[in-house]
Scaffold this active site. Structure first.
Site, PDB file in Angstrom:
ATOM      1  N   ASP A   1     -42.722  43.031 -18.612  1.00 55.89           N
ATOM      2  CA  ASP A   1     -42.770  44.206 -19.446  1.00 55.89           C
ATOM      3  C   ASP A   1     -42.300  45.407 -18.949  1.00 55.89           C
ATOM      4  O   ASP A   1     -42.902  45.833 -17.766  1.00 55.89           O
ATOM      5  CB  ASP A   1     -44.388  44.514 -19.943  1.00 55.89           C
ATOM      6  CG  ASP A   1     -44.538  45.490 -20.971  1.00 55.89           C
ATOM      7  OD1 ASP A   1     -43.579  46.410 -21.075  1.00 55.89           O
ATOM      8  OD2 ASP A   1     -45.410  45.162 -21.792  1.00 55.89           O
ATOM      9  N   VAL A   2     -41.151  46.227 -19.239  1.00 54.78           N
ATOM     10  CA  VAL A   2     -40.573  47.238 -18.568  1.00 54.78           C
ATOM     11  C   VAL A   2     -41.401  48.275 -18.373  1.00 54.78           C
ATOM     12  O   VAL A   2     -41.230  49.301 -17.714  1.00 54.78           O
ATOM     13  CB  VAL A   2     -39.227  47.323 -19.044  1.00 54.78           C
ATOM     14  CG1 VAL A   2     -38.194  46.245 -18.730  1.00 54.78           C
ATOM     15  CG2 VAL A   2     -39.485  48.127 -20.492  1.00 54.78           C
TER      16      VAL A   2
ATOM     17  N   ASN B   1     -31.874  47.614 -20.363  1.00 54.49           N
ATOM     18  CA  ASN B   1     -31.309  47.363 -21.681  1.00 54.49           C
ATOM     19  C   ASN B   1     -32.432  47.453 -22.682  1.00 54.49           C
ATOM     20  O   ASN B   1     -32.134  47.657 -23.799  1.00 54.49           O
ATOM     21  CB  ASN B   1     -30.641  46.264 -21.597  1.00 54.49           C
ATOM     22  CG  ASN B   1     -29.970  45.645 -23.172  1.00 54.49           C
ATOM     23  OD1 ASN B   1     -29.327  46.425 -23.862  1.00 54.49           O
ATOM     24  ND2 ASN B   1     -30.847  44.661 -23.657  1.00 54.49           N
TER      25      ASN B   1
ATOM     26  N   TYR C   1     -37.284  57.703 -30.955  1.00 60.23           N
ATOM     27  CA  TYR C   1     -36.476  57.041 -30.640  1.00 60.23           C
ATOM     28  C   TYR C   1     -35.102  57.791 -29.739  1.00 60.23           C
ATOM     29  O   TYR C   1     -34.766  57.777 -28.711  1.00 60.23           O
ATOM     30  CB  TYR C   1     -35.746  55.938 -31.574  1.00 60.23           C
ATOM     31  CG  TYR C   1     -34.434  55.177 -30.962  1.00 60.23           C
ATOM     32  CD1 TYR C   1     -34.955  54.034 -30.383  1.00 60.23           C
ATOM     33  CD2 TYR C   1     -33.276  55.572 -31.363  1.00 60.23           C
ATOM     34  CE1 TYR C   1     -33.840  53.118 -30.025  1.00 60.23           C
ATOM     35  CE2 TYR C   1     -32.159  54.747 -30.854  1.00 60.23           C
ATOM     36  CZ  TYR C   1     -32.593  53.551 -30.418  1.00 60.23           C
ATOM     37  OH  TYR C   1     -31.465  52.802 -30.010  1.00 60.23           O
TER      38      TYR C   1
ATOM     39  N   LYS D   1     -33.650  58.419 -26.116  1.00 62.00           N
ATOM     40  CA  LYS D   1     -32.194  58.095 -25.617  1.00 62.00           C
ATOM     41  C   LYS D   1     -31.724  59.342 -25.134  1.00 62.00           C
ATOM     42  O   LYS D   1     -30.792  59.103 -24.528  1.00 62.00           O
ATOM     43  CB  LYS D   1     -31.482  57.600 -26.883  1.00 62.00           C
ATOM     44  CG  LYS D   1     -31.970  56.064 -27.367  1.00 62.00           C
ATOM     45  CD  LYS D   1     -31.942  55.331 -26.341  1.00 62.00           C
ATOM     46  CE  LYS D   1     -32.392  53.654 -26.625  1.00 62.00           C
ATOM     47  NZ  LYS D   1     -32.079  52.769 -25.751  1.00 62.00           N
TER      48      LYS D   1
HETATM   49  N1  NAD Z   1     -28.154  47.441 -32.123  1.00 63.23           N
HETATM   50  C1  NAD Z   1     -27.628  48.539 -32.081  1.00 63.23           C
HETATM   51  O1  NAD Z   1     -27.077  48.830 -33.118  1.00 63.23           O
HETATM   52  C2  NAD Z   1     -27.933  49.578 -30.823  1.00 63.23           C
HETATM   53  C3  NAD Z   1     -27.388  50.943 -31.129  1.00 63.23           C
HETATM   54  C4  NAD Z   1     -27.708  51.799 -30.329  1.00 63.23           C
HETATM   55  C5  NAD Z   1     -28.386  51.386 -29.131  1.00 63.23           C
HETATM   56  N2  NAD Z   1     -28.932  50.138 -29.023  1.00 63.23           N
HETATM   57  C6  NAD Z   1     -29.699  49.892 -27.801  1.00 63.23           C
HETATM   58  O2  NAD Z   1     -29.438  48.526 -27.406  1.00 63.23           O
HETATM   59  C7  NAD Z   1     -30.469  48.047 -26.444  1.00 63.23           C
HETATM   60  C8  NAD Z   1     -30.569  46.581 -27.041  1.00 63.23           C
HETATM   61  O3  NAD Z   1     -31.115  46.516 -28.336  1.00 63.23           O
HETATM   62  P1  NAD Z   1     -30.503  45.520 -29.305  1.00 63.23           P
HETATM   63  O4  NAD Z   1     -30.303  46.032 -30.492  1.00 63.23           O
HETATM   64  O5  NAD Z   1     -30.253  44.303 -28.726  1.00 63.23           O
HETATM   65  O6  NAD Z   1     -32.321  45.022 -29.845  1.00 63.23           O
HETATM   66  P2  NAD Z   1     -32.987  43.871 -29.882  1.00 63.23           P
HETATM   67  O7  NAD Z   1     -34.354  44.352 -30.633  1.00 63.23           O
HETATM   68  O8  NAD Z   1     -32.296  42.558 -30.420  1.00 63.23           O
HETATM   69  O9  NAD Z   1     -33.320  43.390 -28.376  1.00 63.23           O
HETATM   70  C9  NAD Z   1     -34.173  44.222 -27.708  1.00 63.23           C
HETATM   71  C10 NAD Z   1     -35.042  43.231 -26.791  1.00 63.23           C
HETATM   72  O10 NAD Z   1     -35.868  44.128 -25.965  1.00 63.23           O
HETATM   73  C11 NAD Z   1     -36.990  43.479 -25.476  1.00 63.23           C
HETATM   74  N3  NAD Z   1     -37.913  44.408 -25.291  1.00 63.23           N
HETATM   75  C12 NAD Z   1     -38.688  45.138 -26.189  1.00 63.23           C
HETATM   76  N4  NAD Z   1     -39.658  45.847 -25.386  1.00 63.23           N
HETATM   77  C13 NAD Z   1     -39.779  45.166 -24.162  1.00 63.23           C
HETATM   78  C14 NAD Z   1     -40.652  45.552 -23.004  1.00 63.23           C
HETATM   79  N5  NAD Z   1     -41.637  46.328 -23.225  1.00 63.23           N
HETATM   80  N6  NAD Z   1     -40.196  44.817 -21.907  1.00 63.23           N
HETATM   81  C15 NAD Z   1     -39.230  43.883 -21.649  1.00 63.23           C
HETATM   82  N7  NAD Z   1     -38.270  43.798 -22.803  1.00 63.23           N
HETATM   83  C16 NAD Z   1     -38.712  44.220 -24.042  1.00 63.23           C
HETATM   84  C17 NAD Z   1     -37.390  42.691 -26.870  1.00 63.23           C
HETATM   85  O11 NAD Z   1     -38.254  41.524 -26.691  1.00 63.23           O
HETATM   86  C18 NAD Z   1     -35.727  42.422 -27.462  1.00 63.23           C
HETATM   87  O12 NAD Z   1     -35.630  40.999 -26.787  1.00 63.23           O
HETATM   88  C19 NAD Z   1     -31.563  48.756 -26.784  1.00 63.23           C
HETATM   89  O13 NAD Z   1     -31.906  49.796 -25.693  1.00 63.23           O
HETATM   90  C20 NAD Z   1     -31.290  49.705 -28.012  1.00 63.23           C
HETATM   91  O14 NAD Z   1     -31.963  50.825 -28.162  1.00 63.23           O
HETATM   92  C21 NAD Z   1     -28.763  49.174 -29.885  1.00 63.23           C
END
Ligand code: NAD
Length: 273
Positions: free
Chosen positions: A65-66, A92, A158, A162
């Site tokens: 858990d980060v 990430n 959020y 960011k």
């Molecule tokens: N998908 C998009 O369009 C998008 C756009 C901009 C930024 N992002 C960023 O990309 C990154 C990945 O997001 P994604 O879209 O793959 O989302 P996702 O929800 O598919 O994956 C996020 C992962 O983070 C894990 N996570 C959450 N809380 C955690 C914790 N406390 N400790 C460890 N792991 C934890 C979750 O279990 C999940 O597996 C994030 O930082 C998100 O903000 C995504």
């Protein structure tokens, strides 16, 4: 800046169980990397580990858990003890929350800060001293968002994290330059990537739209987003070039940044006299 070849190296990925993290993990596997997969979703992590092995990599699963520095520190300790180096750390993991700023409960707001901002700091704090001590050329890649360039209401916590995450990475790059350590910092700025982020998002529904809004956004990124595999390829390429900013959608980044720069600079000259 020299180009880094990640083949056969070591990657550490937080949020590796889903979406972009999963894409990064499989890409790292295809480069024959040893890959430490860190997340809180154990079942999905085990599945990703199989994909990494099938792609040609050597996975290791870590329940981390980060939000908890001790867990991230233990991850770093284990990875360095096992493999002696980290070529690239992807900070990430991230979560989304929908809600009006004055209605999001304080503990939920804090959770977003703890995952999206403190989680990145924990990675930096736990890994960089060990990267320096290892004497190995290393990269730290922090996932920010298009929400750090534009301003998006109803996901204010959020957006705030960011923006902080981006400032952290830019300042980190200056500290690296000032101290001459053999580490490269990059900020990833994704726009729409087809992941489950809005399925995982929490809705504070007092405005009556939170759940619907998350579903609508899920649909939009499903229809218009690039695949996590494509995002991962762009991110790996940007990291190997040592880019400070890695954009998955450069045209979106430019548009949001230009619009905001225009707004802010107009505010500087026009003080509503
Ligand atoms: N998908 C998009 O369009 C998008 C756009 C901009 C930024 N992002 C960023 O990309 C990154 C990945 O997001 P994604 O879209 O793959 O989302 P996702 O929800 O598919 O994956 C996020 C992962 O983070 C894990 N996570 C959450 N809380 C955690 C914790 N406390 N400790 C460890 N792991 C934890 C979750 O279990 C999940 O597996 C994030 O930082 C998100 O903000 C995504």
């Amino acid at each position: 800046m020299r180009r880094t070849d990640f083949h056969g190296g070591v990657a550490v990925i937080t949020g590796a169980a889903s979406g972009i993290g999963r894409g990064l993990a499989i890409h790292a596997g295809s480069l024959g990397m040893r890959v430490a997969l860190a997340d809180v979703s154990d079942a999905e992590l085990a599945e990703v580990a199989r994909y990494v092995a099938e792609a040609g990599g050597t996975p290791e699963v870590h329940h981390v858990d980060v939000r908890d520095y001790d867990q991230v520190d233990a991850l770093a300790k284990t990875v360095f003890a096992r493999w002696g180096q980290v070529d690239v750390l992807f900070n990430n993991a991230g979560i989304q929350v929908h809600g009006l700023s004055w209605e999001v409960p304080a503990d939920l707001w804090r959770r977003v800060v703890d995952v999206n901002l403190m989680g990145v700091f924990h990675g930096v704090r736990a890994f960089i001293p060990r990267m320096i001590a290892s004497g190995h050329h290393s990269h730290v890649v922090n996932t920010s968002s298009i929400a750090a360039l534009g301003i998006f209401p109803f996901s204010t916590a959020y957006g705030a994290t960011k923006h902080g995450n981006l400032a952290l990475t830019e300042a980190l790059a200056l500290e690296i330059e000032a101290t001459g350590i053999d580490v490269v910092a990059s900020a990833v700025i994704p726009s729409a990537v087809d992941t489950a982020i809005f399925e995982h998002a929490i809705a504070v529904d007092t405005d009556g739209h939170g759940h619907e809004d998350n579903l609508a956004k899920r649909k939009i990124i499903g229809e218009t987003g690039i695949t996590p595999a494509a995002a991962a390829a762009t991110i790996f390429e940007g990291a190997s070039q040592g880019l400070l900013f890695i954009h998955t959608h450069p045209e979106d980044s430019r548009e949001f940044w230009a619009e905001r720069a225009e707004k802010v600079s107009t505010g500087i000259v026009d003080v509503r006299a």
